[in-house]
Design an enzyme around this catalytic site. Structure first.
Site, short mmCIF file in Angstrom:
data_model
loop_
_atom_site.label_atom_id
_atom_site.label_comp_id
_atom_site.label_asym_id
_atom_site.label_seq_id
_atom_site.Cartn_x
_atom_site.Cartn_y
_atom_site.Cartn_z
N ILE A 144 0.96 6.77 0.15
CA ILE A 144 0.23 5.85 0.77
C ILE A 144 -1.32 5.81 0.51
O ILE A 144 -2.01 6.53 0.69
CB ILE A 144 0.49 6.18 2.44
CG1 ILE A 144 1.97 6.61 2.73
CG2 ILE A 144 0.05 5.11 3.37
CD1 ILE A 144 1.87 7.12 4.10
N CYS A 145 -1.74 4.46 0.32
CA CYS A 145 -2.86 4.08 -0.01
C CYS A 145 -3.63 3.49 1.31
O CYS A 145 -3.74 2.34 1.67
CB CYS A 145 -3.17 2.85 -0.96
SG CYS A 145 -4.99 2.60 -1.47
N LEU A 146 -4.33 4.59 1.97
CA LEU A 146 -4.85 4.40 3.32
C LEU A 146 -6.10 5.24 3.54
O LEU A 146 -5.85 6.50 3.55
CB LEU A 146 -3.70 4.73 4.58
CG LEU A 146 -4.13 4.24 5.99
CD1 LEU A 146 -4.10 3.05 6.26
CD2 LEU A 146 -3.02 5.13 6.87
N HIS A 151 0.89 -1.17 -0.06
CA HIS A 151 -0.02 -0.04 0.01
C HIS A 151 0.99 1.25 0.06
O HIS A 151 0.45 2.39 0.05
CB HIS A 151 -1.23 0.07 1.11
CG HIS A 151 -1.89 -1.29 1.19
ND1 HIS A 151 -2.90 -1.37 2.04
CD2 HIS A 151 -2.14 -2.23 0.35
CE1 HIS A 151 -3.55 -2.41 1.81
NE2 HIS A 151 -3.21 -2.63 0.88
#
EC number: 2.3.2.23
Length: 151
Positions: A90-92, A83
């Protein structure tokens, strides 16, 4: 709209006085501006990232805390994680659509520590090369597709 400097100052003090485990505010980063911070991070013991050192860049807009901070990894060592893109994005979900003004810098840091700590395999997202070539410099301008709760 103007940034709530009192709130940002309180968050800064909270991070200085009671940082999440493995996190430290880089004091030099806040000497000239309170709207951009660097947080030094060390990978948690017993994880794939144990002993590794990373840096998180936080940028606060004038709409903070109603708008999430821009958060990304920066520096020479970007974690290899499903992620985390090689440019530090950041893929969050809490960094975009699941953001709430009730969240704080500390809660973001804890979420990122948890995300890294639960990782089972060091690898980049499958679309890393394409994304890094075509994305906006601001990760908040990305329309993320949250489809994977496992690492």
């Amino acid at each position: 709209m103007y940034i709530d400097l009192n709130m940002l100052q309180k968050e800064l003090l909270a991070l200085q006085n009671d940082p999440p485990p493995g996190m430290t505010l880089n004091e030099k980063s806040v000497q000239n501006t309170i709207t951009q911070w660097i947080v030094d991070m060390e990978g948690a013991s017993g994880t794939l990232y144990e002993g590794e050192k990373f840096q998180l860049l936080f940028k606060f807009s004038s709409r903070y805390p109603f708008d999430s901070p821009q958060v990304m990894f920066t520096g020479d060592n970007i974690p290899v994680h499903p992620h985390v893109y090689s440019n530090g994005h950041i893929c969050l979900s809490i960094l975009t659509e699941d953001w709430s003004p009730a969240l704080s810098v500390q809660s973001v840091c804890l979420s990122i520590i948890s995300m890294l700590s639960s990782c089972k395999e060091k690898r980049r997202p499958p679309d890393n090369s394409f994304y890094v070539r075509t994305c906006n410099k601001n990760p908040k301008k990305t329309k993320w597709w949250y489809h994977d709760d496992t690492c």
